[in-house]
Motif scaffolding. Structure first.
Motif, PDB file in Angstrom:
ATOM      1  N   ALA A   1       9.909  46.478  29.246  1.00  0.00           N
ATOM      2  CA  ALA A   1      10.942  46.810  30.235  1.00  0.00           C
ATOM      3  C   ALA A   1      11.395  48.255  30.031  1.00  0.00           C
ATOM      4  N   ASP A   2      11.656  48.634  28.780  1.00  0.00           N
ATOM      5  CA  ASP A   2      12.086  50.006  28.496  1.00  0.00           C
ATOM      6  C   ASP A   2      11.010  50.997  28.923  1.00  0.00           C
ATOM      7  N   PHE A   3       9.750  50.657  28.627  1.00  0.00           N
ATOM      8  CA  PHE A   3       8.653  51.580  28.912  1.00  0.00           C
ATOM      9  C   PHE A   3       8.531  51.879  30.404  1.00  0.00           C
ATOM     10  N   VAL A   4       8.643  50.861  31.236  1.00  0.00           N
ATOM     11  CA  VAL A   4       8.501  51.110  32.680  1.00  0.00           C
ATOM     12  C   VAL A   4       9.836  51.469  33.332  1.00  0.00           C
ATOM     13  N   GLY A   5      10.917  51.446  32.558  1.00  0.00           N
ATOM     14  CA  GLY A   5      12.210  51.887  33.079  1.00  0.00           C
ATOM     15  C   GLY A   5      12.896  50.876  33.966  1.00  0.00           C
ATOM     16  N   LEU A   6      12.710  49.593  33.667  1.00  0.00           N
ATOM     17  CA  LEU A   6      13.379  48.543  34.437  1.00  0.00           C
ATOM     18  C   LEU A   6      14.221  47.699  33.472  1.00  0.00           C
ATOM     19  N   PRO A   7      15.239  47.001  33.996  1.00  0.00           N
ATOM     20  CA  PRO A   7      16.186  46.336  33.096  1.00  0.00           C
ATOM     21  C   PRO A   7      15.586  45.210  32.245  1.00  0.00           C
ATOM     22  N   ALA A   8      14.664  44.427  32.797  1.00  0.00           N
ATOM     23  CA  ALA A   8      14.192  43.258  32.045  1.00  0.00           C
ATOM     24  C   ALA A   8      12.752  42.944  32.404  1.00  0.00           C
ATOM     25  N   ALA A   9      12.070  42.212  31.518  1.00  0.00           N
ATOM     26  CA  ALA A   9      10.664  41.861  31.755  1.00  0.00           C
ATOM     27  C   ALA A   9      10.397  40.445  31.277  1.00  0.00           C
ATOM     28  N   LEU A  10       9.364  39.840  31.853  1.00  0.00           N
ATOM     29  CA  LEU A  10       8.969  38.469  31.501  1.00  0.00           C
ATOM     30  C   LEU A  10       7.449  38.432  31.362  1.00  0.00           C
ATOM     31  N   LEU A  11       6.984  37.914  30.228  1.00  0.00           N
ATOM     32  CA  LEU A  11       5.538  37.836  29.978  1.00  0.00           C
ATOM     33  C   LEU A  11       4.920  36.625  30.669  1.00  0.00           C
ATOM     34  N   PHE A  12       3.752  36.813  31.235  1.00  0.00           N
ATOM     35  CA  PHE A  12       2.960  35.711  31.786  1.00  0.00           C
ATOM     36  C   PHE A  12       1.604  35.708  31.079  1.00  0.00           C
ATOM     37  N   SER A  13       0.882  34.578  31.182  1.00  0.00           N
ATOM     38  CA  SER A  13      -0.380  34.522  30.447  1.00  0.00           C
ATOM     39  C   SER A  13      -1.476  35.355  31.102  1.00  0.00           C
ATOM     40  N   THR A  14      -1.416  35.544  32.428  1.00  0.00           N
ATOM     41  CA  THR A  14      -2.337  36.476  33.102  1.00  0.00           C
ATOM     42  C   THR A  14      -1.625  37.058  34.326  1.00  0.00           C
ATOM     43  N   GLY A  15      -2.203  38.117  34.868  1.00  0.00           N
ATOM     44  CA  GLY A  15      -1.661  38.702  36.085  1.00  0.00           C
ATOM     45  C   GLY A  15      -1.791  37.737  37.262  1.00  0.00           C
ATOM     46  N   TYR A  16      -2.879  37.027  37.286  1.00  0.00           N
ATOM     47  CA  TYR A  16      -3.093  36.054  38.364  1.00  0.00           C
ATOM     48  C   TYR A  16      -1.970  35.014  38.354  1.00  0.00           C
ATOM     49  N   MET A  17      -1.696  34.499  37.150  1.00  0.00           N
ATOM     50  CA  MET A  17      -0.643  33.490  37.010  1.00  0.00           C
ATOM     51  C   MET A  17       0.732  34.065  37.366  1.00  0.00           C
ATOM     52  N   ALA A  18       0.958  35.316  37.035  1.00  0.00           N
ATOM     53  CA  ALA A  18       2.255  35.932  37.323  1.00  0.00           C
ATOM     54  C   ALA A  18       2.515  35.915  38.832  1.00  0.00           C
ATOM     55  N   SER A  19       1.526  36.358  39.606  1.00  0.00           N
ATOM     56  CA  SER A  19       1.733  36.383  41.052  1.00  0.00           C
ATOM     57  C   SER A  19       1.868  34.973  41.615  1.00  0.00           C
ATOM     58  N   LEU A  20       1.058  34.044  41.109  1.00  0.00           N
ATOM     59  CA  LEU A  20       1.160  32.648  41.569  1.00  0.00           C
ATOM     60  C   LEU A  20       2.515  32.059  41.208  1.00  0.00           C
ATOM     61  N   GLY A  21       3.187  32.630  40.219  1.00  0.00           N
ATOM     62  CA  GLY A  21       4.517  32.154  39.845  1.00  0.00           C
ATOM     63  C   GLY A  21       5.619  32.818  40.644  1.00  0.00           C
ATOM     64  N   VAL A  22       5.503  34.128  40.833  1.00  0.00           N
ATOM     65  CA  VAL A  22       6.619  34.885  41.416  1.00  0.00           C
ATOM     66  C   VAL A  22       6.814  34.577  42.907  1.00  0.00           C
ATOM     67  N   LEU A  23       5.731  34.635  43.701  1.00  0.00           N
ATOM     68  CA  LEU A  23       5.929  34.488  45.145  1.00  0.00           C
ATOM     69  C   LEU A  23       6.485  33.112  45.522  1.00  0.00           C
ATOM     70  N   PRO A  24       5.926  32.007  44.965  1.00  0.00           N
ATOM     71  CA  PRO A  24       6.522  30.709  45.290  1.00  0.00           C
ATOM     72  C   PRO A  24       7.952  30.541  44.750  1.00  0.00           C
ATOM     73  N   ALA A  25       8.331  31.311  43.736  1.00  0.00           N
ATOM     74  CA  ALA A  25       9.701  31.209  43.219  1.00  0.00           C
ATOM     75  C   ALA A  25      10.700  31.860  44.183  1.00  0.00           C
ATOM     76  N   LEU A  26      10.215  32.774  45.022  1.00  0.00           N
ATOM     77  CA  LEU A  26      11.132  33.513  45.898  1.00  0.00           C
ATOM     78  C   LEU A  26      11.043  33.100  47.361  1.00  0.00           C
ATOM     79  N   LEU A  27       9.914  32.490  47.754  1.00  0.00           N
ATOM     80  CA  LEU A  27       9.709  32.200  49.170  1.00  0.00           C
ATOM     81  C   LEU A  27       9.334  30.743  49.383  1.00  0.00           C
ATOM     82  N   ASP A  28       9.727  30.228  50.555  1.00  0.00           N
ATOM     83  CA  ASP A  28       9.246  28.901  50.965  1.00  0.00           C
ATOM     84  C   ASP A  28       8.710  29.044  52.392  1.00  0.00           C
ATOM     85  N   ARG A  29       8.560  27.946  53.116  1.00  0.00           N
ATOM     86  CA  ARG A  29       7.904  28.072  54.423  1.00  0.00           C
ATOM     87  C   ARG A  29       8.758  28.789  55.460  1.00  0.00           C
TER      88      ARG A  29
END
Ligand SMILES: *Cc1c(COP(=O)(O)O)cnc(C)c1O
Length: 386
Positions: A93-121
Motif C-alpha cells: 500500500a505504501d509503495f503504490v501510495g494508497l491507504p490500504a491493500a489486500l492480498l489475493f492468491s492470484t490476479g485472476y482471483m482478485a478480479s473475480l472477487g472484487v467486481l462481484p463484491a461491488l456490483l449485482d445485476r
C-alpha cells in the motif's frame, strides 16, 4: 461439449492452427531456459525485471519456510493471515501510495472477487475490448450488465456511461494491455469515472514494477499522486515482482468491504507465507535497483530500431511487451517454429486471445536479457524474413 465430440473438436482446433500445447521447462526462469530438454533463449516470460530466479528471493522464501512452514493452513479470516502477509500488505500500500491493500492468491482471483463484491445485476461494467480475460469473467460473475467499448475509445465510453441508468457503474481497464503493450490513458479514465460517478478498476498486472521511475506502476507513470476514492488498483506479483499472487489497493473502507464480501478472498486458503516473504524482498529490489528498468528501456529501443526493416511491424508499444504483428494464425505459428528451430522461444498468440486476423509473436523483454540476446533475436527474424 460432450465426451464423444471432444476428439473431433480438438482436431478442428488443430486444423485452424489454434491448438495449444504445454512445454516443460527445467531450472529457474531466466533469459536462457531448458525447454523440453533443449536450451533456448526465451522471450516468453513476464519476468520483466529478471527477479523470478533471483537468489535473494529464494533465500527469503527458505528462511520463511524455516520459521513459518509451508502451508498457510487456513483462509485469512480463519487463522491463515500470517504476520508476513500483514507486513507485505502494508508495504505494498505504501509503495503504490494508497491507504490500504489486500492480498489475493492470484490476479485472476482478485478480479473475480472484487467486481462481484461491488456490483449485482443492477450494475453496469464498462470494459475496453482488449481487456484481459479475467476482467471479462469478473463482470460476468458479478451478473452486472457488461458493456464493451472499442480499444481506447473514450468518447464512446463517455457516451455509454451517460446513457447508463445502472445503480452502480464500474470502468475496468488494463493499464498496460497484455497482448499489445500500449498504455491506457488513466487520468482521462479517472476523469470519466468522476464525471459519471463510476468506480475505476485498474489492472496493473504489466505496469507494476515496470512503469514509473521507482517502478511503482501506472499511478506513478500517470503522476496520480492523490488518488480518488473511486480508484481500485490491482497489481499482480507473478510478473515483474517474480513471485506469485496479487493485491488490491484503495481506500480503507473499500478494503474492509472486500474483507467482508470478496468471495474469492474469503473462501480460499491464504497463500503460503513464504511467498509473502519473497515478495517483500522483491519489493525492495524493485524500488532499489532502477538499473533494471533502465536496461529494459535500452533493450526496447534496440529491438524497435532493429525491427524497422522486417516485413512484420511491431505494434506501437513503449513497454517490455513488443508484439510482432503477423496476421495469419498459420504464418505466426510458422514464424514461432522457425525461431524455435534457431533456439529462440517467442510465443505465437492467436485468437481468441487476440482478435481474428491479428495473430502475432509476443516478444517479451526482461532486464535479464542482454543486448546480444536482442541482436540474436533480430538476426533470426531477418533470416526468416529472407
Ligand atoms: C496475467 C494477468 C492477470 C492475471 O494475473 P495472475 O496473478 O497471473 O492470475 C490479470 N490481468 C492481466 C492484465 C494479466 O496480464
Amino acid at each position: 461439449m460432450t465426451p464423444d465430440r471432444l476428439p473431433a473438436a480438438l482436431a478442428e482446433l488443430d486444423a485452424h492452427g489454434l491448438l495449444r500445447r504445454r512445454r516443460v521447462f527445467d531450472g529457474a526462469q531466466r533469459a536462457r531456459v531448458m525447454l523440453d530438454g533443449h536450451a533456448c533463449l526465451s522471450f516468453s516470460s513476464n519476468d520483466y525485471l529478471g527477479l523470478a530466479g533471483h537468489a535473494e528471493l529464494a533465500r527469503a522464501a527458505l528462511e520463511a519456510v524455516a520459521m513459518a512452514g509451508v502451508g498457510a493452513g487456513a483462509a485469512h479470516l480463519l487463522g491463515g493471515h500470517h504476520r508476513l502477509h500483514e507486513e507485505l500488505e502494508r508495504a505494498l500500500a505504501d509503495f503504490v501510495g494508497l491507504p490500504a491493500a489486500l492480498l489475493f492468491s492470484t490476479g485472476y482471483m482478485a478480479s473475480l472477487g472484487v467486481l462481484p463484491a461491488l456490483l449485482d445485476r443492477h450494475g453496469e461494467v464498462f470494459e475496453d475490448r482488449l481487456n484481459h480475460a479475467s476482467l471479462i469473467d469478473a463482470a460476468v460473475l458479478s451478473r452486472a450488465r457488461l458493456t464493451r467499448y472499442p480499444h481506447l475509445d473514450l468518447a464512446r465510453l463517455d457516451r455509454k456511461l451517460g446513457q447508463s441508468r445502472a445503480s452502480t457503474k464500474l470502468i475496468a481497464s488494463d493499464s498496460v494491455f497484455s497482448m499489445d503493450g500500449d498504455i491506457a490513458p488513466v487520468r482521462e479514465l479517472l476523469a470519466l469515472a468522476d464525471k459519471h460517478g463510476a468506480w475505476l478498476y485498474l489492472d496493473d498486472a504489466h505496469g507494476f514494477g515496470v512503469l514509473g521511475e521507482a517502478g511503482r506502476g501506472i499511478l506513478e507513470h500517470a503522476a496520480l499522486t492523490a488518488p480518488s476514492a473511486r480508484l481500485i488498483y490491482l497489481a499482480t506479483l507473478g510478473k515483474a515482482a517474480g513471485v506469485a499472487g496479487a493485491f488490491v489497493a484503495g481506500r480503507h473502507a473499500l478494503i474492509e468491504w472486500l474483507v467482508n464480501k470478496a468471495r474469492t478472498w474469503i473462501y480460499t486458503t491464504a497463500q503460503p507465507p513464504l511467498l509473502a516473504a519473497a515478495a517483500s524482498v522483491s519489493l525492495g529490489l524493485i524500488a532499489g535497483e532502477s538499473w533494471r528498468r533502465r536496461r529494459l528501456r535500452e533493450l526496447i529501443e534496440r529491438l524497435r530500431a532493429g525491427a524497422a526493416g522486417l516485413p512484420w511491424p511491431l505494434a506501437p508499444s513503449a513497454t517490455p511487451i513488443q508484439p510482432l504483428m503477423v496476421g495469419d494464425n498459420a504464418a505466426a505459428l510458422r514464424l514461432a517454429e522457425g525461431l524455435r528451430a534457431r533456439g529462440i522461444l517467442v510465443p505465437a498468440i492467436r485468437p481468441p486471445t487476440v482478435p481474428r486476423g491479428q495473430a502475432r509473436l509476443r516478444v517479451s523483454l526482461s532486464a535479464a536479457h542482454t543486448t546480444a540476446d536482442v541482436d540474436a533475436l533480430l538476426a533470426a527474424l531477418r533470416e526468416l524474413a529472407a
